[in-house]
Each structure stands twice: as C-alpha cells, then as structure tokens.
Design an enzyme around this catalytic site. Structure first.
Site, PDB file in Angstrom:
ATOM      1  N   SER A  62       0.705  -1.185  -0.016  1.00 22.02           N
ATOM      2  CA  SER A  62      -0.053   0.159   0.111  1.00 22.02           C
ATOM      3  C   SER A  62       0.947   1.269   0.015  1.00 22.02           C
ATOM      4  O   SER A  62       1.766   1.268   0.357  1.00 22.02           O
ATOM      5  CB  SER A  62      -0.785   0.163   1.281  1.00 22.02           C
ATOM      6  OG  SER A  62      -1.801  -0.934   1.444  1.00 22.02           O
TER       7      SER A  62
HETATM    8  N1  SAH Z   1      -0.087  -5.211   4.077  1.00 21.52           N
HETATM    9  C1  SAH Z   1       0.712  -5.688   2.657  1.00 21.52           C
HETATM   10  C2  SAH Z   1      -0.049  -5.408   1.420  1.00 21.52           C
HETATM   11  C3  SAH Z   1      -1.153  -6.423   1.280  1.00 21.52           C
HETATM   12  S1  SAH Z   1      -1.793  -6.591  -0.237  1.00 21.52           S
HETATM   13  C4  SAH Z   1       2.049  -5.237   2.864  1.00 21.52           C
HETATM   14  O1  SAH Z   1       2.196  -4.156   3.683  1.00 21.52           O
HETATM   15  O2  SAH Z   1       2.735  -5.401   1.934  1.00 21.52           O
HETATM   16  C5  SAH Z   1      -3.091  -7.884   0.056  1.00 21.52           C
HETATM   17  C6  SAH Z   1      -2.595  -9.086   0.751  1.00 21.52           C
HETATM   18  O3  SAH Z   1      -3.763  -9.927   0.930  1.00 21.52           O
HETATM   19  C7  SAH Z   1      -2.140  -9.845  -0.687  1.00 21.52           C
HETATM   20  O4  SAH Z   1      -0.655 -10.250  -0.394  1.00 21.52           O
HETATM   21  C8  SAH Z   1      -3.095 -11.028  -0.932  1.00 21.52           C
HETATM   22  O5  SAH Z   1      -2.337 -12.153  -1.380  1.00 21.52           O
HETATM   23  C9  SAH Z   1      -3.580 -11.200   0.453  1.00 21.52           C
HETATM   24  N2  SAH Z   1      -4.865 -11.704   0.627  1.00 21.52           N
HETATM   25  C10 SAH Z   1      -5.819 -11.823  -0.136  1.00 21.52           C
HETATM   26  N3  SAH Z   1      -6.611 -12.648   0.308  1.00 21.52           N
HETATM   27  C11 SAH Z   1      -6.213 -13.045   1.495  1.00 21.52           C
HETATM   28  C12 SAH Z   1      -6.823 -13.956   2.530  1.00 21.52           C
HETATM   29  N4  SAH Z   1      -8.370 -14.294   2.326  1.00 21.52           N
HETATM   30  N5  SAH Z   1      -6.139 -14.274   3.506  1.00 21.52           N
HETATM   31  C13 SAH Z   1      -4.982 -13.899   3.695  1.00 21.52           C
HETATM   32  N6  SAH Z   1      -4.162 -13.003   2.604  1.00 21.52           N
HETATM   33  C14 SAH Z   1      -5.164 -12.776   1.801  1.00 21.52           C
END
Ligand code: SAH
Length: 213
Positions: A62
């Site tokens: 993000s």
């Molecule tokens: N917080 C992260 C950015 C996350 S992007 C950072 O600081 O880099 C969103 C993430 O959520 C992705 O890696 C994706 O694979 C994950 N995601 C999507 N659905 C999910 C679920 N049901 N459980 C766990 N992770 C999930």
C-alpha cells in the site's frame, strides 16, 4: 548505514504528516521501518514515493499514507495484540510490530508469507508472527485482538473478524469491489459494533471464504 533515512523523513513530512496524521508513535514507526527492504530489488528506488508498488504475485504494497492512516485508526498504545489480514510484503506488519505488543499476520500466498517472514526476522521483529492461511477466517488461536487491520478489499465485513475483536477493539477494513472501496472503522462495545466511514481507497481483492469468489 541507511541510505534511505533522508527519503523516509521526507516521506513522513510531505506525504503523511502533511495529510493530517498526528499520532507521534505512528510517525516515528514510519520513519524507522526501512520500507525499501520489503520490495523486490527493481522497486527499491521507488520505495518512498507516494503510491502503491508491485510486490509480485499480482499483489501490491500500500501507499505509505494509507499504511499510516489505517495504523492511526487502530489507536494503538503499545500493549495490544493485533491481527493483520494480507501480509503481502510484511511492511504493514512491521509497522504494527513497532506499535503493539504482539502481531499476527495471515497471508494466503505461501511465497509472500515466507518472504515477509524472512525480512521481519532479519529486522529483529520478534513480536510479529506470520501465518499461512485464509485470513478472512481471522486467526482463532491468538484471538481476541484489540486491533484488526485488513489489507485487501472485502464484499462485507467477515463475521469471524467481528467475533475475534476484543471488547473495545477496533477493526479497519476496505469494503467494496474491484476499483474503489470505502475504508471502514468498526469498534466493538460488548455485543454492539459501531461503524464509521473513512475515505475512499483502492485495494487488491480479499480472497478466501469471506472474500470475493
Ligand atoms: N499489507 C501488505 C499489502 C497487502 S496486499 C504489505 O504491507 O505489503 C493484500 C494481500 O492480501 C496480498 O498479499 C494477498 O495475497 C493477501 N490476501 C488476499 N486474500 C487473503 C486472504 N483471504 N487471507 C490472507 N491473505 C489474503
């Protein structure tokens, strides 16, 4: 030596404080955590720019301001146990690790979880636990949580997350579909939940049982 310290100070001043983030602990954490280390080598030069960046597997880290805003909305004091859904690069988890006692972060893509775990370990953040799984179900073994941060967009607030919130606890989550969502803050008061709307945001989609099919 940290070549990027100056870039981080500038990021905090111009992108985060300038947009109204006031929590001094949040500003300090954003100045301390080396965001570039959470990125693939070819993206590191852009680590402190004002936007999201690709981290592989079609996912993104993000924008710094959004990380700060979501973190500030949790109003952490330092004693809390926190859950993050969507570890991605591990950057947001590192920020939370600086501000809370214990952080559990759940990632559905094993390769991302492993990469994040490695970086967090190298940084000595021993209070952050990375789990592989479907975070739309929360992470029951460590519940309840004083703060829950969801880093992917959900169609509705997953019921397990509301249930795993401690009394007085806060949940920050983008709600909506592909494109734009609204960032919502939920606070638990006994059996009741109060919800406030925040700004319009754009996140990748939450998968899993309570995510998008
Ligand atoms: N917080 C992260 C950015 C996350 S992007 C950072 O600081 O880099 C969103 C993430 O959520 C992705 O890696 C994706 O694979 C994950 N995601 C999507 N659905 C999910 C679920 N049901 N459980 C766990 N992770 C999930």
């Amino acid at each position: 030596m940290d070549d990027y310290l100056q870039a981080r100070k500038q990021m905090v001043l111009e992108q985060i404080a300038a947009r109204g983030i006031r929590d001094a602990r949040v500003l300090a954490a954003m100045e301390t955590v080396p965001r570039h280390l959470f990125l693939p080598p070819e993206e590191q030069a852009y680590a402190y720019s004002d936007g999201p960046l690709p981290i592989g597997h079609g996912q993104t880290i993000s924008q710094p301001y959004i990380v700060a805003l979501m973190t500030e909305l949790l109003a952490l004091q330092g004693q809390e146990r926190v859950l993050e859904v969507g570890t991605g690069s591990g950057y947001q988890a590192a920020i939370l690790g600086k501000l809370a006692a214990e952080v559990h972060t759940v990632e559905i893509i094993p390769e991302l979880a492993q990469g994040a775990q490695e970086i967090l370990k190298n940084l000595g953040l021993t209070n952050v636990w990375v789990h592989i799984g479907d975070g739309s179900l929360g992470w029951p073994p460590a519940a309840p949580y004083h703060g829950i941060l969801v880093a992917a967009a959900a169609p509705d607030v997953p019921q397990p997350l509301l249930e795993q919130l401690a009394d007085g606890g806060r949940l920050v989550i983008p709600i909506g579909g592909r494109g734009f969502q609204e960032l919502q803050l939920w606070q638990r008061h006994g059996k009741r939940y109060r919800q406030e709307r925040n700004i319009s945001v754009a996140f990748v989609l939450l998968r899993g049982e309570h995510g998008w099919k």
